[in-house]
Structure formats: C-alpha cells, structure tokens
Design an enzyme around this catalytic site. Structure first.
Site, mmCIF file in Angstrom:
data_model
loop_
_atom_site.group_PDB
_atom_site.id
_atom_site.type_symbol
_atom_site.label_atom_id
_atom_site.label_comp_id
_atom_site.label_asym_id
_atom_site.label_seq_id
_atom_site.Cartn_x
_atom_site.Cartn_y
_atom_site.Cartn_z
ATOM 1 C CG LEU A 134 -1.647 1.250 1.327
ATOM 2 C CD1 LEU A 134 -2.857 1.377 0.355
ATOM 3 C CD2 LEU A 134 -2.471 1.016 2.831
ATOM 4 C CB SER A 135 3.295 2.375 2.384
ATOM 5 O OG SER A 135 2.778 2.057 3.358
ATOM 6 C CD GLU A 372 -0.205 -4.403 9.782
ATOM 7 O OE1 GLU A 372 -1.438 -4.505 10.090
ATOM 8 O OE2 GLU A 372 0.596 -5.491 9.461
#
Ligand SMILES: Cc1cc2nc3c(=O)[nH]c(=O)nc-3n(C[C@H](O)[C@H](O)[C@H](O)COP(=O)(O)OP(=O)(O)OC[C@H]3O[C@@H](n4cnc5c(N)ncnc54)[C@H](O)[C@@H]3O)c2cc1C
Length: 388
Positions: A134-135, A372
C-alpha cells in the site's frame, strides 16, 4: 439470579484445548528452530529459507486457509497466538507470518474471486509467501493519496508506480498492490490487484537496511507498465480502499501480538538473568528495586495480552473491534519498547552488546509504533470513537 442465567464468559486469556496445543507447539518450535538462527539472521539481514520451509511444514503460513485448499482451517485468534509465540523469540519471523496470514490471506479469503482463491490459496498454504503493498514514498499515513496508476489495457490493466517499505517483498511470490484507476475519484479510484513475481514490468527493488526486525525483508517495488490480467483484480474495481481498511483494521491486532510476544520474550530474559547475576553478594533479583521493575513489566505484559486477545476474540465473534484493535496495537507496542528497554538495563553492560539477545529486542520494538498505522493514527481512531 435466575436459574437460567447464562454462564459467565471465561477469562480473556483462557485458552481452548486446541489453542493451548497450538501455542505450546509453536513455542517449542520457536525455541528449538528459530532461537539458534535469530542472531545470524539479524546480522545478515536475511531470513533463512530452510526456516521458512519449516514454517510451512508447521502449518502456520496458511492458518485461516480452509483445509480444502491445504490450509489449517483455523481462526484469526490462532494466528494471533502464533505471531505472539514466534515474536517471543524473533519478531522478524513473527512479522513474516503475520503479514502472510492477517493481511494477505485475510484479504484473499474475504475479497478473492473463486478463481483467485483456487489458484493462489493452495500455494500460500504450502510454499509461497505473500506481501501487501500500500505505502509509497509520498503516502504513508495518508495511504489513499497513493500515486500508483492502473490503466485499462486489453484484457486487464497496465500498472505503473513505486511502492515503498514492503514487508516480505524479497521472498514473496504474490503481492497485493493498491493502485488507482482514476486519480480524480480520490479514494474511490483505488483498486487492489494481485501482482505475481515474474510478471513483465514488475521488479522488487532495493532492500532496506533497518534498525530492527532486520531479518524481515522490506523492499521497494517498481511497476513499469506491468500488465495484470483482469482476473487478478482483488475485490471490485474502485473498492480497494475497503480491502485496505478492512484488512489493516485486523492486521493491527497481529502487530499487537507481535509486540506482545516481544515484550514477553524480553521479560523472560530479564527474569532469568536477574536470578543468575550476582552483585553485592546476591542475585540482583533479590533487590526490591529490581523486583518492582519486573513486577511492573509483568503487569504491562499481562495488560497487553488482555487487550490483544480481546480484540482478536471480538474479531472472530464478528463483533465491533476497531477501537480495541487500535488500543491493543498502541499499548502493546509501547509495552514492548518499555520492557525491552528494562531488559537492557537489567542486563547492565551485557544488555548493550550483541552477544546477548536483549539489545536486538530493544531495536525490534521500535517498529511497532510505526507500521500498520503509526501510534498517532491509532490515537486518532480511539479519539474518534470516544468523542462520537
Ligand atoms: C519496516 C517497515 C515495514 C513496513 N511494511 C509495510 C508493508 O508491508 N506494506 C505497506 O504498505 N507499508 C509498509 N510499511 C510502511 C508503514 O506502514 C509506514 O511507514 C507508516 O504507515 C507511516 O507512514 P510514513 O512512513 O509515510 O510516515 P508519515 O505518514 O509521513 O508520518 C510521519 C509522522 O507524522 C505523524 N502523522 C502523520 N499524519 C498525522 C496525523 N494526521 N495526525 C497526527 N500525526 C500524524 C505520524 O504519526 C508519524 O509520527 C512499512 C514500514 C516499515 C518501516
């Protein structure tokens, strides 16, 4: 009290027989198989492949995958127990198993098409590692500001962009990659794709040289017109934000478990060492000052365990758990840092050198407050709930 009063629930930390057996077998495995490798893997920043194969053989790489796909057919709570026990010995191994189960498999089970499940779950249960991407360089906490772009092309999508900080990337075969199909639509453009190692235009880039959890790989991913077939869309187009939010909400309980295990491991070392180390003619554990420090740490670890187990049990029962998950992650990660720091202090000079295990746990603890969702982001979730 009526005679029909329901039996009170048992204590939060009480384990069912199958849970206790799993915990004990993973604890035994971690001590026998991981402990001898932990220092070397940390020093070389390299996870042992034979160890990974043993994790598959142990059945902890596909905990929630149904038995029909070759998995263990167990629950999220089992994954939490496994991550705790592995992290007690080596939090790098803990996060490898955590990402595989609580993010990658979790997302596939909930959002995967029958075709994706049939194709990928048996591999994830038996030999293949997954990663969750995601990042990006410019979007961490603000994850939905991601720039990776997916354009419709032929029978699928062409994806271009860069992902940063991707756990398990060095070893992984399957990557859940979040990209936008429409930047103008904001978060509603975000879509999740399964990118497979070897796809044209996809490269695993630089491996980061880290402070802690060094054996866990963290790499950049490069996508240059990477063609991904439509069958590899995970969930619906434009619903990737839901995939991300829902898996990360649960995944952070896994990080709570990682940090809980780390803290418990540090406390074990501190208790053992203070009973052995003699100063002023007696074991340092006989000094009340030391006893009180250990007592406080034990209380911290117990509180972290109750928060983590409660969040995991709520999740398995299908009850709301968002606030509890945020609380368990922030608290367990702070407890991990405090307890590992105390262990270093109680080892004295020996705590500061690599010949002893506690300096590694101290370094490993820091990441719990970052990935997270940083601690500030957890606080944001908790505050939103209590102020609503
Ligand atoms: C070892 C490691 C492994 C990782 N693994 C993965 C992975 O597998 N997959 C993946 O997608 N990502 C992964 N990440 C990325 C990780 O999730 C991000 O680093 C994290 O979300 C923070 O984002 P950032 O680094 O961009 O920091 P930023 O978002 O820039 O935050 C910097 C600071 O600002 C604070 N801040 C930001 N916004 C706010 C706000 N609104 N209010 C208050 N404070 C705020 C933060 O709390 C933090 O203290 C990993 C990172 C590391 C270091």
């Amino acid at each position: 009290m009526t005679s029909q009063a329901e039996a009170a629930p048992s204590s939060l930390s009480a384990l069912a027989e199958d849970e206790r057996l799993l915990r004990d077998s993973v604890r035994e495995f971690a001590v026998a198989k991981i402990r001898p490798l932990a220092r070397e893997m940390d020093e070389h920043a390299q996870m042992s492949r034979p160890l990974i194969d043993e994790l598959f053989a142990l059945g902890v790489m596909g905990i929630e995958i149904p038995e029909s796909f070759g998995g263990s057919g167990a629950r999220f709570f089992h994954a939490v127990l496994v991550v705790e026990e592995l992290s007690r010995v080596d939090p790098s191994v803990g996060v490898l198993v955590d990402v595989q189960n609580t993010l990658v498999i979790n997302a596939l089970l909930r959002w995967g098409s029958p075709d994706l499940k049939t194709r990928i779950l048996p591999k994830l249960a038996s030999k293949s590692i997954g990663a969750y991407a995601l990042s990006e360089a410019e979007s961490g906490s603000d994850a939905f500001a991601l720039q990776t772009r997916a354009r419709e092309s032929g029978d699928g999508f062409s994806i271009s962009g860069r992902k940063l900080w991707i756990t398990n990337a060095y070893e992984a075969e399957f990557f859940i990659v979040f990209a936008t199909v429409n930047p103008d639509a904001g978060y509603r453009g975000i879509t999740a794709f399964i990118v497979e190692r070897g796809m044209k235009g996809f490269t695993v880039g630089k491996k980061e040289d880290k402070l802690g959890i060094r054996a866990s790989s963290t790499c950049e991913l490069l996508l240059e017109d990477c063609h991904v077939p439509r069958a590899n869309v995970l969930g619906e187009i434009g619903k990737g934000y839901k995939v991300a939010i829902e898996t990360l909400n649960e995944g952070r309980i896994g990080i709570g478990a990682q940090m809980l295990g780390l803290a418990a491991g540090a406390l074990d070392y501190a208790v053992k060492y203070t009973k052995e180390r003699k100063q002023f003619g007696k074991a340092i554990s006989e000094f009340q000052g030391v006893q009180f420090q250990l007592a406080r740490a034990a209380t911290d670890v117990e509180a972290a365990r109750l928060l983590v187990y409660n969040a995991a049990r709520l999740r398995d029962e299908g009850k709301p758990f968002l606030t509890e998950a945020a609380m368990c992650k922030i608290f367990a990660s702070e407890v991990a840092e405090r307890t590992a720091s105390l262990a270093v202090n109680l080892y004295g000079g020996y705590g500061f050198v690599k010949d002893y295990p506690v300096e590694k746990l101290y370094r490993d603890a820091k990441i719990g407050q970052i990935y997270e969702g940083t601690s500030n982001l957890q606080l944001q979730t908790i505050a939103k709930n209590i102020l609503s």
